[in-house]
Design an enzyme around this catalytic site. Structure first.
Site, PDB file in Angstrom:
ATOM      1  CG  ASP A 156      -2.079   0.960   1.080  1.00 61.26           C
ATOM      2  OD1 ASP A 156      -3.229   0.498   0.942  1.00 61.26           O
ATOM      3  OD2 ASP A 156      -1.843   2.189   1.111  1.00 61.26           O
ATOM      4  CG  ASN A 174     -12.003  -0.990   3.848  1.00 62.63           C
ATOM      5  OD1 ASN A 174     -12.351  -1.472   4.922  1.00 62.63           O
ATOM      6  ND2 ASN A 174     -10.873  -0.311   3.710  1.00 62.63           N
ATOM      7  N   GLY A 204     -16.040   2.232   3.553  1.00 57.12           N
ATOM      8  CA  GLY A 204     -14.794   2.988   3.441  1.00 57.12           C
ATOM      9  C   GLY A 204     -13.971   2.652   2.217  1.00 57.12           C
ATOM     10  CD  GLN A 205     -14.660  -0.973  -2.763  1.00 58.25           C
ATOM     11  OE1 GLN A 205     -15.807  -1.281  -2.428  1.00 58.25           O
ATOM     12  NE2 GLN A 205     -14.044  -1.533  -3.779  1.00 58.25           N
ATOM     13  CB  SER A 206     -10.931   5.134  -1.365  1.00 59.61           C
ATOM     14  OG  SER A 206      -9.744   4.387  -1.186  1.00 59.61           O
ATOM     15  CG  HIS A 216      -8.608  -3.206  -2.522  1.00 62.00           C
ATOM     16  ND1 HIS A 216      -9.531  -2.518  -3.262  1.00 62.00           N
ATOM     17  CD2 HIS A 216      -8.509  -2.551  -1.344  1.00 62.00           C
ATOM     18  CE1 HIS A 216      -9.977  -1.487  -2.555  1.00 62.00           C
ATOM     19  NE2 HIS A 216      -9.379  -1.483  -1.383  1.00 62.00           N
ATOM     20  CG  LEU A 217      -8.754  -9.761   0.224  1.00 60.39           C
ATOM     21  CD1 LEU A 217      -8.232 -11.187   0.386  1.00 60.39           C
ATOM     22  CD2 LEU A 217      -9.980  -9.533   1.101  1.00 60.39           C
ATOM     23  CG  HIS A 218      -6.811  -3.018   3.041  1.00 58.29           C
ATOM     24  ND1 HIS A 218      -6.091  -1.860   2.847  1.00 58.29           N
ATOM     25  CD2 HIS A 218      -8.037  -2.792   2.489  1.00 58.29           C
ATOM     26  CE1 HIS A 218      -6.845  -0.973   2.218  1.00 58.29           C
ATOM     27  NE2 HIS A 218      -8.030  -1.500   1.990  1.00 58.29           N
TER      28      HIS A 218
HETATM   29  P1  5GP Z   1      -9.732   1.217   0.188  1.00 56.74           P
HETATM   30  O1  5GP Z   1      -9.865   2.524   0.905  1.00 56.74           O
HETATM   31  O2  5GP Z   1     -10.424   1.274  -1.169  1.00 56.74           O
HETATM   32  O3  5GP Z   1     -10.156   0.020   0.984  1.00 56.74           O
HETATM   33  O4  5GP Z   1      -8.191   0.998  -0.053  1.00 56.74           O
HETATM   34  C1  5GP Z   1      -7.481   1.544  -1.119  1.00 56.74           C
HETATM   35  C2  5GP Z   1      -6.030   1.558  -0.727  1.00 56.74           C
HETATM   36  O5  5GP Z   1      -5.270   1.821  -1.892  1.00 56.74           O
HETATM   37  C3  5GP Z   1      -5.654   2.635   0.308  1.00 56.74           C
HETATM   38  O6  5GP Z   1      -5.126   2.014   1.482  1.00 56.74           O
HETATM   39  C4  5GP Z   1      -4.612   3.484  -0.420  1.00 56.74           C
HETATM   40  O7  5GP Z   1      -3.559   3.901   0.425  1.00 56.74           O
HETATM   41  C5  5GP Z   1      -4.144   2.561  -1.519  1.00 56.74           C
HETATM   42  N1  5GP Z   1      -3.677   3.243  -2.718  1.00 56.74           N
HETATM   43  C6  5GP Z   1      -4.276   4.289  -3.333  1.00 56.74           C
HETATM   44  N2  5GP Z   1      -3.591   4.649  -4.421  1.00 56.74           N
HETATM   45  C7  5GP Z   1      -2.528   3.800  -4.500  1.00 56.74           C
HETATM   46  C8  5GP Z   1      -1.440   3.679  -5.423  1.00 56.74           C
HETATM   47  O8  5GP Z   1      -1.322   4.413  -6.417  1.00 56.74           O
HETATM   48  N3  5GP Z   1      -0.530   2.702  -5.169  1.00 56.74           N
HETATM   49  C9  5GP Z   1      -0.640   1.863  -4.101  1.00 56.74           C
HETATM   50  N4  5GP Z   1       0.319   0.942  -3.945  1.00 56.74           N
HETATM   51  N5  5GP Z   1      -1.649   1.965  -3.214  1.00 56.74           N
HETATM   52  C10 5GP Z   1      -2.580   2.909  -3.415  1.00 56.74           C
END
Ligand code: 5GP
Ligand code: ZN
Length: 114
Positions: A30, A87, A93-95, A100-102
């Site tokens: 991340d 998320n 909280g999905q952005s 994707h899995l964290h």
């Molecule tokens: P979400 O909020 O959708 O569950 O998680 C998206 C994740 O993608 C966030 O933790 C954010 O830091 C990560 N992320 C966003 N843009 C990039 C990128 O360009 N490269 C990488 N490696 N991670 C990213």
């Protein structure tokens, strides 16, 4: 899918620190880590979120979780413990709207999340 950040990472158009790759799944660090270990596990194919991916392709759902386990072992947190998070949607909280899995670990994580 056009205009998808993680599809661009899959295609190599945006660089990422990739630590695991199969034909169907990749894992990369991340860009804004929330823990000492913070890796994202994504399907190569575009799906909007993890539950949708698992419904469309149940084997893929399993492969994502298997990859999370491999990442945890490779990152040295399998024994100490880690968290796998998907998320999903706005309240989740999905952005980034590519499944994707964290995989988070390397420190004690609080529960419940904020
Ligand atoms: P979400 O909020 O959708 O569950 O998680 C998206 C994740 O993608 C966030 O933790 C954010 O830091 C990560 N992320 C966003 N843009 C990039 C990128 O360009 N490269 C990488 N490696 N991670 C990213
Ligand atoms: Zn995508």
């Amino acid at each position: 899918m056009s205009d998808c950040l993680f599809c661009a990472i899959v295609q190599g158009d945006i660089p990422a620190d990739i630590i695991l790759r199969t034909d169907r799944v990749i894992a990369f660090r991340d860009i804004e880590p929330k823990a000492p270990v913070h890796v994202l596990v994504i399907p190569v194919d575009h799906h909007p979120d993890v539950p949708s991916a698992a419904l469309a392709d149940p084997a893929l759902g399993a492969e994502l979780l298997q990859a999370a386990a491999h990442v945890a072992a490779a990152e040295g947190v399998a024994q100490s413990g880690y968290r796998v998070v998907a998320n999903t949607g706005s309240d989740g909280g999905q952005s980034v709207h590519h499944a994707h899995l964290h995989v988070l670990g390397g420190r004690g994580l609080t529960w419940p999340p904020g």
